[in-house]
Structures are given as structure tokens and as C-alpha cells.
Design a protein around this motif. Structure first.
Motif, short mmCIF file in Angstrom:
data_model
loop_
_atom_site.label_atom_id
_atom_site.label_comp_id
_atom_site.label_asym_id
_atom_site.label_seq_id
_atom_site.Cartn_x
_atom_site.Cartn_y
_atom_site.Cartn_z
N SER A 155 12.13 -0.67 -35.08
CA SER A 155 12.95 -1.69 -35.75
C SER A 155 13.08 -2.93 -34.88
O SER A 155 13.05 -4.06 -35.38
N PHE A 156 13.23 -2.71 -33.58
CA PHE A 156 13.34 -3.87 -32.69
C PHE A 156 12.02 -4.67 -32.68
O PHE A 156 12.02 -5.89 -32.81
N LEU A 157 10.91 -3.96 -32.55
CA LEU A 157 9.60 -4.65 -32.54
C LEU A 157 9.35 -5.41 -33.84
O LEU A 157 8.73 -6.47 -33.87
N GLN A 158 9.89 -4.83 -34.94
CA GLN A 158 9.71 -5.47 -36.25
C GLN A 158 10.29 -6.88 -36.32
O GLN A 158 9.84 -7.71 -37.12
N ILE A 159 11.31 -7.14 -35.50
CA ILE A 159 11.88 -8.49 -35.49
C ILE A 159 10.77 -9.50 -35.23
O ILE A 159 10.67 -10.54 -35.89
N PHE A 160 9.90 -9.17 -34.30
CA PHE A 160 8.83 -10.08 -33.90
C PHE A 160 7.64 -10.00 -34.85
O PHE A 160 7.02 -11.01 -35.17
N GLU A 161 7.35 -8.76 -35.31
CA GLU A 161 6.26 -8.60 -36.30
C GLU A 161 6.55 -9.43 -37.55
O GLU A 161 5.66 -10.10 -38.08
N LEU A 162 7.82 -9.35 -38.00
CA LEU A 162 8.19 -10.08 -39.22
C LEU A 162 7.98 -11.58 -39.10
O LEU A 162 7.68 -12.25 -40.09
N GLU A 163 8.17 -12.11 -37.90
CA GLU A 163 7.98 -13.55 -37.70
C GLU A 163 6.51 -13.91 -37.51
O GLU A 163 6.17 -15.07 -37.29
N GLY A 164 5.64 -12.89 -37.53
CA GLY A 164 4.21 -13.15 -37.44
C GLY A 164 3.65 -13.10 -36.02
O GLY A 164 2.49 -13.49 -35.79
N CYS A 165 4.43 -12.64 -35.05
CA CYS A 165 3.93 -12.56 -33.67
C CYS A 165 2.69 -11.68 -33.60
O CYS A 165 2.54 -10.73 -34.36
N ARG A 166 1.80 -12.00 -32.67
CA ARG A 166 0.68 -11.13 -32.36
C ARG A 166 1.20 -10.12 -31.35
O ARG A 166 1.56 -10.47 -30.23
N MET A 167 1.27 -8.83 -31.75
CA MET A 167 1.88 -7.79 -30.91
C MET A 167 0.83 -7.26 -29.92
O MET A 167 -0.20 -6.73 -30.33
N VAL A 168 1.10 -7.42 -28.62
CA VAL A 168 0.14 -7.04 -27.58
C VAL A 168 0.76 -5.96 -26.70
O VAL A 168 1.64 -6.25 -25.88
N GLU A 169 0.31 -4.71 -26.89
CA GLU A 169 0.86 -3.62 -26.07
C GLU A 169 0.04 -3.50 -24.80
O GLU A 169 -1.19 -3.32 -24.87
N MET A 170 0.67 -3.67 -23.66
CA MET A 170 -0.05 -3.50 -22.39
C MET A 170 0.93 -3.10 -21.30
O MET A 170 2.14 -3.28 -21.45
N THR A 171 0.41 -2.53 -20.23
CA THR A 171 1.30 -2.10 -19.15
C THR A 171 1.91 -3.31 -18.46
O THR A 171 1.33 -4.41 -18.46
N CYS A 172 3.06 -3.09 -17.85
CA CYS A 172 3.72 -4.15 -17.09
C CYS A 172 2.81 -4.64 -15.97
O CYS A 172 2.73 -5.84 -15.69
N GLU A 173 2.10 -3.70 -15.35
CA GLU A 173 1.16 -4.03 -14.29
C GLU A 173 0.08 -5.01 -14.77
O GLU A 173 -0.18 -6.03 -14.15
N GLU A 174 -0.53 -4.68 -15.89
CA GLU A 174 -1.58 -5.53 -16.45
C GLU A 174 -1.01 -6.90 -16.84
O GLU A 174 -1.64 -7.93 -16.63
N HIS A 175 0.20 -6.88 -17.43
CA HIS A 175 0.86 -8.14 -17.76
C HIS A 175 0.96 -9.05 -16.53
O HIS A 175 0.61 -10.22 -16.58
N ASP A 176 1.45 -8.49 -15.43
CA ASP A 176 1.69 -9.33 -14.26
C ASP A 176 0.39 -9.91 -13.70
O ASP A 176 0.35 -11.06 -13.26
N LYS A 177 -0.66 -9.10 -13.74
CA LYS A 177 -1.95 -9.57 -13.25
C LYS A 177 -2.41 -10.78 -14.09
O LYS A 177 -2.78 -11.81 -13.56
N GLN A 178 -2.37 -10.62 -15.40
CA GLN A 178 -2.83 -11.69 -16.30
C GLN A 178 -1.90 -12.90 -16.28
O GLN A 178 -2.35 -14.04 -16.32
N ALA A 179 -0.59 -12.63 -16.23
CA ALA A 179 0.37 -13.74 -16.31
C ALA A 179 0.30 -14.62 -15.07
O ALA A 179 0.53 -15.83 -15.15
N ALA A 180 -0.02 -14.03 -13.92
CA ALA A 180 -0.14 -14.84 -12.70
C ALA A 180 -1.28 -15.84 -12.85
O ALA A 180 -1.18 -17.00 -12.45
N ARG A 181 -2.38 -15.40 -13.47
CA ARG A 181 -3.55 -16.25 -13.66
C ARG A 181 -3.37 -17.24 -14.81
O ARG A 181 -4.18 -18.16 -14.94
N SER A 182 -2.43 -16.97 -15.70
CA SER A 182 -2.29 -17.88 -16.84
C SER A 182 -0.93 -18.60 -16.79
O SER A 182 -0.85 -19.77 -16.45
N GLN A 183 0.17 -17.87 -17.06
CA GLN A 183 1.45 -18.54 -17.18
C GLN A 183 1.94 -19.16 -15.85
O GLN A 183 2.40 -20.30 -15.83
#
Ligand SMILES: NC(=O)c1ccc[n+]([C@@H]2O[C@H](COP(=O)([O-])OP(=O)(O)OC[C@H]3O[C@@H](n4cnc5c(N)ncnc54)[C@H](OP(=O)(O)O)[C@@H]3O)[C@@H](O)[C@H]2O)c1
Ligand SMILES: NC(=O)c1ccc[n+]([C@@H]2O[C@H](COP(=O)([O-])OP(=O)(O)OC[C@H]3O[C@@H](n4cnc5c(N)ncnc54)[C@H](OP(=O)(O)O)[C@@H]3O)[C@@H](O)[C@H]2O)c1
Lengths: 261, 261
Positions: A155-183
Motif C-alpha cells: 500500500s505504501f509503494l502504491q502511493i508512488f506507483e499511482l503517481e506513475g513513478c518508475r519503481m526500481v527495486e535494488m539493494t541499498c549497496e547498489e543504490h549508493d554505488k550508482q548514486a555516487a556516480r550520478s546524483q
């Protein structure tokens, strides 16, 4: 779980710019919101249709399905220390964080959260600026770190699905690796351009216009957020070094060929 | 001058990517084009409707209203040396250059051009990439360095006015000052991002997407163009230093506040 969205009771801790931005969509979707924060947001909350509690004990005494942590990255540890978890009314509550780094809150929350409570770590990859005209197509990153109650989590995830977000499931570890190079890199360049005080001219190229926009949107976020991206993502330091190295490489290529002048 | 555009006879020297891009619009507008270049572009030119001459002497023997210099910045001096100006059929011809730096070609051309010939220094602030969908609203910078025949000069400028360009009259000096802070900086950041080999991910923020686009469009221009922006704009070196300084400042701000971790 039914496909029609379930109204959730959500308590927000830390009601700064990003929490306010999320709250208005959540209220619009029909969820019931309460909030607490270091600063008194009573008036702002009453305009938004959110119940505000100055006192954390009273805030925790409300029966919620979800507690949403929206504090700054650099204050998370201090904020968590101030939460009397034994006062949380619902022992099977779902904790969700939205911090822009992910390993750090994951590890801290696994340490302090009572074993009965669920944990979902998320990072909506947009903010008040980039998500101003809606969230359609914008990435929402999450890891289901410890989920027993699938319904509440969905239900919580649906808040974002309903608004049309692209839902990306990934580990926190992988997030941090990618986010350092991008964000983190993006924020760094935005802040560098701000230090250089770049300004739109009468002869801007399209590329330069992009940089001016980037500078402006970066500077709308506070320095605490940027500092958090650096201090609490172990991959950020290396990316800063890579950036410095890349500048030296580009410079060297220019100088190497000066004799061809 | 009449407001209906006059068909011009234009001879282009240097028929690389940017000349080809300009030529297709000029042909579309009804101007008569000839060209010469180091490389043999006979076939490409015949497809475009442009007369190509391998030999510069024969090229200069055509009576033109305008000669348009579209060579790379770093080869300009060499190319000018190879032009037998006494063979130019029309002694009152208008020379126009489109180099992305402006003081340098202005000074060189004032040295080598016969006194009877006019000189217009220009910089269309767009290219095959940013001007792909038309030139409407894009800046066209120019200085009328030495213009006696106002009609031919106006007719030439009309090519860009007709496409909707924003016409920006400014001195070559002022152009170079502003371009170092905008265009050269943009190319530098594009090349730095390319050195870092940044790539689109599943969780790009809008800001990062802008950087990926910037990297890609920058790398479509050759290194010669970038090197020219640095070597032949006296203001570029200082902007490179400012960039390095700004990175150190941002880094220091992060480190200064590490103890607040
Ligand atoms: N802005 C975005 O675009 C965006 C996007 C995705 C995720 N996020 C994440 O969302 C969170 C909030 O971001 P933000 O943009 O609102 O700005 P922020 O500056 O990162 O965080 C502001 C929040 O932190 C609280 N806070 C700061 N220091 C505190 C302290 N010492 N003790 C208690 N609370 C403290 C503030 O409380 P008071 O307001 O009560 O002072 C406010 O609620 C961050 O973790 C950020 O990484 C932000
Ligand atoms: N690309 C853009 O977006 C853009 C925008 C505005 C202004 N400009 C300016 O337009 C000019 C052309 O740019 P470009 O994008 O086409 O690429 P460029 O690499 O800057 O220039 C290519 C042109 O220079 C000629 N050239 C290079 N070295 C030469 C040499 N040693 N001897 C004789 N000719 C030589 C090439 O001739 P061959 O092809 O025959 O080898 C070709 O015509 C440059 O001055 C640039 O600053 C470019």
C-alpha cells in the motif's frame, strides 16, 4: 492485497521541504497524516490537513501503519536516539526512510528498530523542483529490508506507483554505488558552477543553459543534504577524486597539444 | 535594402561538419553555393547542390558576393596563408568567418585581407546538434568589423534572421570574454564527464540526465574545436583556473564540516 489503494495512517518525523512535498500528494490520495519535527510546523500542517505534534511521545501515541523518516541525512543518528521506540503504539509498524543515501540509514535502523517492526528503505529520485509537475516516469528506488506485513508495504509503494513513478527495486549497496556516480556528481557540479557564479548571458548555447538550470536547481537544496551525500555514502569520496583526476586529464590533453598552436 | 531576401553567391572555404550544416539551409533559401576544402567533398556537395572545387585558384575565379570561412580554429592561420587573395574575382567581396573564437580571426583577417574587401566576424551559437530542429530563438553573434557594402552584409545577416535567430551584435572582445565563461566552460565540463565515462542508470535524476546529454552533445564536436576554444581565446585559461579553484572550494567546504559528522 486488493488493487484499489488502501488509505494508510502515516506519521512523519522531520517535516522539512521534502516531507512537505511528499505530504501534499499523500493527503491528496486520501491518506491520514500526522507529523512531528524539531521546528514547529503547526500552522503549515493545519493548512495541509496534517495533524502536527510538537511532542514526540504524543506523536507516537497515535496508532499508525507507517512511520516515515524525512530528517536530514546528517541528523538521522541524533533523531533516532530521541525516539522512544517502546512508546510506538503499533508494535508491527512499518518504518520507511527517504534519505538520499541508503546503506547508512539501513544499517542504523537495523540496529535501533525493535525486531517486531518492518523496514523499507527508499529514495525517491526527485524533489520539489524536479517533481513539481508530477512524478510520472520519475524513478523511485527501494529495498524491502525486513517486510513481514506485505499488505502495508504494498500500500505504501502504491502511493508512488499511482503517481506513475518508475519503481526500481535494488539493494541499498547498489543504490549508493550508482548514486555516487550520478546524483552526488550532479550536486557537486551544480555547487562548483555556483562557486563560479555562472550567469545566463545574451549568447548562451543550449548546453550552457542546461548548466545554468542545473546550478539553480542544485542550490535549492540545502548544504546539509549535499554534505550528507558525501559524508554518508562511502563511494562519494572516490567520485570526487575521479572528478579531480578527469579535470587534470582534460587539462593535460589541452597542454600536450599546445605546441600545435 | 529591400525586405525580400536577396539571393547571394557564397563561396565556402572549409567544408567540414559545420559548413555542411550551414550550407543546407543556405541552399534551401535559394543562395548559390560553391565550396573548396582540404578533403574532397565533390560527391557530398553534388548531393547538396553545391559546386565543389578541389583547386583554390579555380574556386576563387568564380564571382562571389561572400566568402565564408568555415575551417577549424587551429588551422585558420595555415588556411589563410594558402589563399591567393589577388585571384579573388570580386575585389569588394565580403569575408565572413564563423569561428567559435572571435578576436583571433578578426586580428588575423585584418592583417591579411586586401583593404578593398569587407569583413564580418560571426559566431552562430549553435551547431548540427543544438540546431537540428531549426534555428529559431538561437543566438547569432556578430561584429561588423569593416563594412562598406551594407546591402551584401544585410543580405548575409538575413539568412539567420529569416530562420528566427536572435541577432546579437557585440565586439569580438566582448564575445571572447563571455564565451570563455559559458561555451568553453560547457565544453570543458562535457569533456570531463566523458573522461569520467558517465552513463545513464536506471535511477537517473533529471539533473544527471542533463549532464549525460551535455556529455553526448559535447563529444560530437571534434577535439580540434575544443582545443581552438582554449588556445585562441585569451580568457579561457583563467576560466579553467576558476573551475579548478571552485572544485577545491567545494571540497574544502565538505571537509571543513566533516567533524559535524
Ligand atoms: N529535497 C529533495 O529533493 C530530496 C529528495 C529525495 C530525498 N530527500 C531526503 O529527504 C530528507 C529531507 O530532505 P529536505 O530536502 O527536507 O532537507 P534536509 O535539510 O536534508 O532535511 C531537513 C529535515 O531535517 C530535519 N533536521 C535537520 N537537522 C536536524 C536536527 N539536528 N534535529 C532534528 N531534525 C533535524 C529538519 O527538521 P526541521 O525542519 O524541523 O528543522 C527537516 O525536517 C533528506 O534525508 C534528504 O536526503 C530529499
Ligand atoms: N560545430 C559547431 O557546432 C560550430 C558552431 C559554431 C561555429 N563553429 C566553427 O565552425 C568551424 C568548423 O567547425 P566544424 O564543426 O566543422 O569542425 P572543426 O574540426 O572545427 O573544423 C573542420 C574544418 O576545418 C578544416 N581543416 C581542419 N584542419 C585543416 C588543415 N590543416 N588545413 C585545412 N583545413 C583544415 C576541415 O577541412 P576538411 O574537412 O576538408 O578536412 C573542415 O572544413 C570552426 O571554426 C568552429 O569553431 C562550429
Amino acid at each position: 492485497m486488493s488493487s484499489s489503494p488502501e488509505a494508510l495512517k502515516i506519521g512523519i518525523i522531520g517535516f522539512g521541504p521534502f516531507a512537505q512535498f511528499l505530504a501534499s500528494t499523500m493527503v491528496k490520495q486520501g491518506h491520514t497524516l500526522t507529523a512531528t519535527s524539531r521546528t514547529d510546523y503547526s500552522e503549515l500542517c493545519s493548512n495541509l490537513g496534517v495533524d502536527f505534534f510538537r511532542d514526540i511521545d504524543t506523536f507516537l501515541n497515535v496508532h499508525n501503519d507507517v512511520i516515515l523518516l524525512c530528517t536530514s541525512i546528517v541528523s538521522l543518528s541524533q533523531v533516532l536516539k530521541s525516539i522512544p521506540f517502546h512508546l510506538v503504539k503499533n508494535p508491527n509498524i512499518l518504518f520507511v526512510d527517504v534519505l538520499s543515501v541508503k546503506n547508512y540509514p539501513r544499517d542504523l535502523l537495523l540496529q535501533v528498530l525493535p525486531e517486531t517492526m518492518d523496514l523499507l528503505c527508499t529514495h525517491p529520485m526527485f524533489g520539489p523542483e524536479s517533481g513539481r509537475d508530477g512524478w510520472d516516469g520519475l524513478p523511485f528506488v527501494f529495498e524491502k529490508v525486513r517486510i513481514r506485513d506485505q499488505d502495508v508495504c504494498s500500500s505504501f509503494l502504491q502511493i508512488f506507483e499511482l503517481e506513475g513513478c518508475r519503481m526500481v527495486e535494488m539493494t541499498c549497496e547498489e543504490h549508493d554505488k550508482q548514486a555516487a556516480r550520478s546524483q552526488f556528481l550532479t550536486h557537486t557540479i551544480g555547487r562548483i558552477l555556483s562557486e563560479m557564479d555562472i550567469k545566463s548571458t545574451s549568447m548562451d548555447t543550449k548546453g550552457f543553459q542546461k548548466l545554468v538550470q542545473l546550478k539553480e536547481s542544485t542550490m535549492k537544496d540545502g548544504f546539509d543534504l549535499y554534505r550528507g551525500l558525501f559524508v554518508h555514502n562511502k563511494y562519494a569520496e572516490q567520485e570526487l577524486k575521479n572528478l579531480e583526476l578527469a579535470i587534470q586529464t582534460v587539462k593535460q590533453k589541452l597542454l600536450d597539444r599546445m605546441e600545435e598552436k
